[in-house]
Each structure stands twice: as structure tokens, then as C-alpha cells.
Scaffold this motif. Structure first.
Motif, PDB file in Angstrom:
ATOM      1  N   LEU A 222       0.835  -1.199   0.000  1.00 34.30           N
ATOM      2  CA  LEU A 222       0.000   0.000   0.000  1.00 34.30           C
ATOM      3  C   LEU A 222       0.873   1.253   0.000  1.00 34.30           C
ATOM      4  N   TYR A 223       1.945   1.239   0.767  1.00 32.25           N
ATOM      5  CA  TYR A 223       2.871   2.383   0.798  1.00 32.25           C
ATOM      6  C   TYR A 223       3.425   2.659  -0.599  1.00 32.25           C
ATOM      7  N   ASP A 224       3.846   1.606  -1.293  1.00 37.06           N
ATOM      8  CA  ASP A 224       4.391   1.783  -2.639  1.00 37.06           C
ATOM      9  C   ASP A 224       3.328   2.332  -3.589  1.00 37.06           C
ATOM     10  N   LEU A 225       2.089   1.844  -3.461  1.00 37.10           N
ATOM     11  CA  LEU A 225       1.009   2.337  -4.317  1.00 37.10           C
ATOM     12  C   LEU A 225       0.740   3.823  -4.063  1.00 37.10           C
ATOM     13  N   LEU A 226       0.817   4.253  -2.810  1.00 41.33           N
ATOM     14  CA  LEU A 226       0.607   5.667  -2.483  1.00 41.33           C
ATOM     15  C   LEU A 226       1.749   6.525  -3.024  1.00 41.33           C
ATOM     16  N   MET A 227       2.968   6.007  -2.977  1.00 41.45           N
ATOM     17  CA  MET A 227       4.098   6.737  -3.569  1.00 41.45           C
ATOM     18  C   MET A 227       3.915   6.870  -5.080  1.00 41.45           C
ATOM     19  N   ASN A 228       3.417   5.804  -5.732  1.00 41.90           N
ATOM     20  CA  ASN A 228       3.130   5.875  -7.165  1.00 41.90           C
ATOM     21  C   ASN A 228       2.017   6.882  -7.445  1.00 41.90           C
ATOM     22  N   PHE A 229       1.030   6.924  -6.556  1.00 49.79           N
ATOM     23  CA  PHE A 229      -0.079   7.870  -6.681  1.00 49.79           C
ATOM     24  C   PHE A 229       0.436   9.310  -6.634  1.00 49.79           C
TER      25      PHE A 229
END
Length: 270
Positions: A222-229
Motif C-alpha cells: 500500500l505504501y508503494d502504491l501511495l508513492m506511485n499515486f
């Protein structure tokens, strides 16, 4: 190359090893502010000369110039402060990383209010706002750089502020608190320039009752997805580097303004 005089003061009296010998940084007491002048702006300025280059007897014109500028300086402490500030202002302006402050960065419009900085970008769907404060954000990038034979070199002083990213859609705000991460990526490695400290989402204005979760307890994926966001919204590692460069330039300009204000305060009529 010494980019900032604040770091130069730290270097006074330190020894630096070169390929042939060890040299010691010149003591600040070996420099004299020279001739002080007080222009209409009320900010004292002066020429910077080493004592060894100063004549033992100054001509009448120079003595008169010093006397005129000193009439409103009532104490020894004030005089010494004005002398140092005059030298410091000249040197800091020469060391300024940029002569102008940018008004935009990668499509974000920049608005500055004293120590506060805000970057905004709007579309039909949402508004992205990045905000930070430059106070107490300057540090040095690593230790002393390798000294050359003629003079030592030092790491640059950079502003790396904590910053807020607010993505607003309608009346709802998805908010991220982010910080720059220490260290640099080694060859063949990839490290994020910044990380997520906290995430929250709220309606209307933020208040103390809004729930927030720390970035270090988020699920890793989830952290990585938020960074991508965030990257999709324009807040990438490359952007963060550019924003740090801007913050460094702006913080340095505010520092020079502070020195000029102190100088004017010291010499102006009571």
C-alpha cells in the motif's frame, strides 16, 4: 567551493589535509571590514580586506568616511556588529545559488509568504497543493569534501523541509505529510528521495480530530502504491530534488534579508 558563509565560519580554525601539506583555515580575526558606508537605505556596507593588505595609516578621506558612518553607532558592540554584517551581506550575496526566485516549478505555481511556501496545480478534477516552511530546514550534505591543494572545499548547504501534499476533490482532501530521507543511492541502487510520514483524509478543514496513520505502519505494498499515486500527481523523486533546490535558494534569500534587517535596525536613528 564554499557556497555559504555560514559554513565558512564553521571552518575557521580547522585544518585541512592536501596532497602535500596540512593547512589551517584563515582566522576570522585576520580579516577587516575596511571602509564602512551608510547609504540612504540604512544598510551598512563595506569593502572586505585582509589586515595584511591594510595600510597602517589610512588617508583622511577614509577616516572621515568611517567617522560619518559611526555617528549613529553608540556602542562598541553595535560597531562590531555593523562591521561584521556588512562583510557577511556582501559575501552571502556572492554565494547566492541564484539571482532570482522562480515563480513556477514543473507546472506548479509558487506563492511565497515570508517563510511559508505554497505550490499549487489545478485541473478540472482536483487541486494539488504542496506547502512547507523554510525555517530550520538547512543542513549540510555530508562531511567536508576533499580539499584541493589551494583551498578546502565543503559540501553544499541544502534546505530539505518537511512538506504537506493536499489533493482536494470537491470538499474532500487526501493529505500526505512527507519528509526528505537521509543518504544517497549508491551506483546500481534506487532510493526514494522522500518518504510518507503520515496519511489522512477529511472533509472540509482539517482539525485535531481527524484520524491519521503513520507511513511506517502502512502495509508495504500500500505504501508503494501511495508513492506511485503521488508521482502521478507530479510529486516524484525528481520533483522533490528540484523543490529542495528551490527551497535552498529561497531560504538563502530570506537569510540575507534577515542580515540586512539587523544591519538597518542597528544603524538607524533611535
Amino acid at each position: 567551493m564554499i557556497r555559504n558563509v555560514r559554513f565558512l565560519r564553521w571552518a575557521v580554525g580547522k585544518s585541512f589535509t592536501t596532497g602535500k601539506s596540512t593547512t589551517t583555515a584563515v582566522s576570522s580575526s585576520q580579516w577587516n571590514a575596511g571602509i564602512i558606508a551608510q547609504p540612504s537605505s540604512g544598510i551598512a556596507t563595506c569593502s572586505i580586506k585582509p589586515l595584511s593588505a591594510m595600510s597602517s595609516s589610512m588617508n583622511a578621506k577614509h577616516v572621515a568616511g568611517f567617522s560619518i558612518a559611526s555617528r549613529q553607532i553608540h556602542t562598541k558592540g553595535e560597531r562590531e556588529l555593523v562591521e561584521f554584517l556588512a562583510e557577511e551581506i556582501v559575501a552571502e550575496k556572492k554565494a547566492s545559488p541564484s539571482a532570482t526566485i522562480p515563480t513556477s516549478l514543473n507546472g506548479f505555481a509558487i506563492t511565497c509568504n515570508k517563510a511559508d511556501v505554497e505550490l499549487t496545480k489545478s485541473s478540472e478534477r482536483e487541486k494539488v497543493t504542496i506547502s512547507f516552511n523554510v525555517n530550520h530546514t538547512v543542513d549540510m550534505e555530508g562531511e567536508e569534501a576533499e580539499a584541493t591543494e589551494n583551498k578546502p572545499e565543503f559540501s553544499a548547504m541544502k534546505s530539505r523541509p518537511q512538506f504537506e501534499v493536499d489533493i482536494v476533490r470537491g470538499g474532500t482532501t487526501l493529505s500526505f505529510t512527507c519528509s526528505y530521507l537521509p543518504g544517497e543511492a549508491q551506483e546500481g541502487e534506487y532510493n526514494d528521495v522522500f518518504g510518507i510520514d503520515e496519511v489522512s483524509i477529511f472533509q472540509g478543514e482539517w482539525n485535531d480530530k481527524v484520524y491519521a496513520v503513520a507511513g511506517d505502519v502502512l502495509d508495504g505494498y500500500l505504501y508503494d502504491l501511495l508513492m506511485n499515486f503521488l508521482e502521478e500527481k507530479g510529486v516524484s523523486n525528481e520533483f522533490a530534488e528540484k523543490m529542495s533546490d528551490f527551497a535552498s535558494t529561497y531560504e538563502h534569500a530570506k537569510y540575507v534579508e534577515l542580515l540586512e534587517a539587523i544591519s538597518k535596525f542597528t544603524v538607524e536613528k533611535k
